[in-house]
Design a protein around this motif. Structure first.
Motif, PDB file in Angstrom:
ATOM      1  N   MET A   1       0.856  -1.173   0.000  1.00 18.74           N
ATOM      2  CA  MET A   1       0.000   0.000   0.000  1.00 18.74           C
ATOM      3  C   MET A   1       0.895   1.226   0.000  1.00 18.74           C
ATOM      4  N   SER A   2       0.962   1.895  -1.098  1.00 18.15           N
ATOM      5  CA  SER A   2       1.844   3.050  -1.181  1.00 18.15           C
ATOM      6  C   SER A   2       1.095   4.304  -0.784  1.00 18.15           C
ATOM      7  N   GLU A   3       1.799   5.200  -0.137  1.00 16.35           N
ATOM      8  CA  GLU A   3       1.189   6.426   0.378  1.00 16.35           C
ATOM      9  C   GLU A   3       0.560   7.260  -0.735  1.00 16.35           C
ATOM     10  N   THR A   4       1.138   7.229  -1.940  1.00 14.03           N
ATOM     11  CA  THR A   4       0.677   8.105  -3.006  1.00 14.03           C
ATOM     12  C   THR A   4      -0.539   7.565  -3.742  1.00 14.03           C
ATOM     13  N   THR A   5      -0.835   6.277  -3.608  1.00 12.53           N
ATOM     14  CA  THR A   5      -1.955   5.704  -4.350  1.00 12.53           C
ATOM     15  C   THR A   5      -3.138   5.334  -3.460  1.00 12.53           C
ATOM     16  N   GLU A   6      -3.093   5.685  -2.195  1.00 11.21           N
ATOM     17  CA  GLU A   6      -4.191   5.348  -1.295  1.00 11.21           C
ATOM     18  C   GLU A   6      -5.436   6.145  -1.649  1.00 11.21           C
ATOM     19  N   THR A   7      -6.556   5.452  -1.669  1.00 11.75           N
ATOM     20  CA  THR A   7      -7.839   6.107  -1.906  1.00 11.75           C
ATOM     21  C   THR A   7      -8.197   6.938  -0.680  1.00 11.75           C
ATOM     22  N   PRO A   8      -8.688   8.162  -0.893  1.00 11.86           N
ATOM     23  CA  PRO A   8      -9.133   8.951   0.265  1.00 11.86           C
ATOM     24  C   PRO A   8     -10.194   8.171   1.048  1.00 11.86           C
ATOM     25  N   ILE A   9     -10.048   8.144   2.339  1.00 12.13           N
ATOM     26  CA  ILE A   9     -10.923   7.336   3.184  1.00 12.13           C
ATOM     27  C   ILE A   9     -12.385   7.736   3.041  1.00 12.13           C
ATOM     28  N   GLU A  10     -12.646   9.016   2.881  1.00 12.48           N
ATOM     29  CA  GLU A  10     -14.039   9.466   2.781  1.00 12.48           C
ATOM     30  C   GLU A  10     -14.719   8.969   1.507  1.00 12.48           C
ATOM     31  N   ASN A  11     -13.949   8.443   0.547  1.00 14.15           N
ATOM     32  CA  ASN A  11     -14.523   7.905  -0.691  1.00 14.15           C
ATOM     33  C   ASN A  11     -14.757   6.406  -0.642  1.00 14.15           C
ATOM     34  N   LEU A  12     -14.332   5.756   0.441  1.00  8.99           N
ATOM     35  CA  LEU A  12     -14.453   4.307   0.536  1.00  8.99           C
ATOM     36  C   LEU A  12     -15.842   3.882   0.990  1.00  8.99           C
ATOM     37  N   THR A  13     -16.329   2.796   0.399  1.00  8.48           N
ATOM     38  CA  THR A  13     -17.555   2.173   0.884  1.00  8.48           C
ATOM     39  C   THR A  13     -17.226   1.434   2.170  1.00  8.48           C
ATOM     40  N   PHE A  14     -18.250   0.968   2.856  1.00  4.86           N
ATOM     41  CA  PHE A  14     -18.010   0.213   4.084  1.00  4.86           C
ATOM     42  C   PHE A  14     -17.156  -1.020   3.803  1.00  4.86           C
ATOM     43  N   ASP A  15     -17.535  -1.787   2.784  1.00  5.23           N
ATOM     44  CA  ASP A  15     -16.803  -3.017   2.479  1.00  5.23           C
ATOM     45  C   ASP A  15     -15.352  -2.741   2.104  1.00  5.23           C
ATOM     46  N   ASP A  16     -15.129  -1.689   1.331  1.00  6.12           N
ATOM     47  CA  ASP A  16     -13.756  -1.338   0.948  1.00  6.12           C
ATOM     48  C   ASP A  16     -12.940  -0.890   2.160  1.00  6.12           C
ATOM     49  N   ALA A  17     -13.549  -0.075   3.016  1.00  4.82           N
ATOM     50  CA  ALA A  17     -12.851   0.403   4.209  1.00  4.82           C
ATOM     51  C   ALA A  17     -12.540  -0.752   5.153  1.00  4.82           C
ATOM     52  N   LEU A  18     -13.493  -1.651   5.334  1.00  2.00           N
ATOM     53  CA  LEU A  18     -13.279  -2.800   6.210  1.00  2.00           C
ATOM     54  C   LEU A  18     -12.186  -3.699   5.646  1.00  2.00           C
ATOM     55  N   GLY A  19     -12.214  -3.947   4.353  1.00  2.70           N
ATOM     56  CA  GLY A  19     -11.191  -4.776   3.729  1.00  2.70           C
ATOM     57  C   GLY A  19      -9.809  -4.174   3.879  1.00  2.70           C
ATOM     58  N   GLU A  20      -9.709  -2.866   3.661  1.00  2.00           N
ATOM     59  CA  GLU A  20      -8.417  -2.204   3.805  1.00  2.00           C
ATOM     60  C   GLU A  20      -7.959  -2.212   5.261  1.00  2.00           C
ATOM     61  N   LEU A  21      -8.909  -2.049   6.177  1.00  2.00           N
ATOM     62  CA  LEU A  21      -8.569  -2.102   7.600  1.00  2.00           C
ATOM     63  C   LEU A  21      -8.016  -3.479   7.963  1.00  2.00           C
ATOM     64  N   GLN A  22      -8.635  -4.522   7.470  1.00  2.00           N
ATOM     65  CA  GLN A  22      -8.155  -5.881   7.745  1.00  2.00           C
ATOM     66  C   GLN A  22      -6.741  -6.093   7.189  1.00  2.00           C
ATOM     67  N   LYS A  23      -6.488  -5.584   5.989  1.00  2.00           N
ATOM     68  CA  LYS A  23      -5.149  -5.699   5.394  1.00  2.00           C
ATOM     69  C   LYS A  23      -4.130  -4.896   6.202  1.00  2.00           C
ATOM     70  N   THR A  24      -4.544  -3.730   6.660  1.00  2.00           N
ATOM     71  CA  THR A  24      -3.657  -2.876   7.443  1.00  2.00           C
ATOM     72  C   THR A  24      -3.270  -3.563   8.752  1.00  2.00           C
ATOM     73  N   VAL A  25      -4.263  -4.135   9.418  1.00  2.00           N
ATOM     74  CA  VAL A  25      -3.996  -4.844  10.670  1.00  2.00           C
ATOM     75  C   VAL A  25      -3.060  -6.022  10.420  1.00  2.00           C
ATOM     76  N   ALA A  26      -3.314  -6.769   9.357  1.00  2.00           N
ATOM     77  CA  ALA A  26      -2.459  -7.911   9.037  1.00  2.00           C
ATOM     78  C   ALA A  26      -1.027  -7.479   8.783  1.00  2.00           C
ATOM     79  N   GLU A  27      -0.851  -6.370   8.068  1.00  2.00           N
ATOM     80  CA  GLU A  27       0.495  -5.875   7.789  1.00  2.00           C
ATOM     81  C   GLU A  27       1.198  -5.448   9.072  1.00  2.00           C
ATOM     82  N   LEU A  28       0.458  -4.791   9.960  1.00  3.51           N
ATOM     83  CA  LEU A  28       1.048  -4.386  11.239  1.00  3.51           C
ATOM     84  C   LEU A  28       1.411  -5.599  12.093  1.00  3.51           C
ATOM     85  N   GLU A  29       0.579  -6.631  12.039  1.00  2.00           N
ATOM     86  CA  GLU A  29       0.817  -7.826  12.851  1.00  2.00           C
ATOM     87  C   GLU A  29       2.038  -8.613  12.391  1.00  2.00           C
TER      88      GLU A  29
END
Length: 87
Positions: A1-29
């Protein structure tokens, strides 16, 4: 997930935001990330969580309005509210 290509959070649907959150948590873990990257991921994760919570609150309000409009006759809606609360 590159900083320059991240979709603005306010444009994400619930499913997209949840999916990205799950990926983010996995990467941190996985660990082993530079401190700056970990902080950036954590900050985005918090913002994604807030987006999901706001979208769920909006959905719950809509369901409650539908129940009220139906005079409370929609008993199956109670199951939906429980489901939304568990997410």
């Amino acid at each position: 997930m590159s900083e320059t290509t991240e979709t603005p959070i306010e444009n994400l649907t619930f499913d997209d935001a949840l999916g990205e959150l799950q990926k983010t948590v996995a990467e941190l873990e996985t660990g082993g990330l530079p401190l700056e990257r970990s902080i950036a991921l954590y900050e985005r994760g918090v913002a994604l969580h807030e987006r999901c919570a706001a979208l769920l609150a909006s959905a719950e309000l809509k369901v409650q309005q539908l129940v009220t409009r139906a005079g409370g006759a929609l008993t199956a809606i109670g199951c939906i509210l429980v489901y939304l609360a568990l997410l």
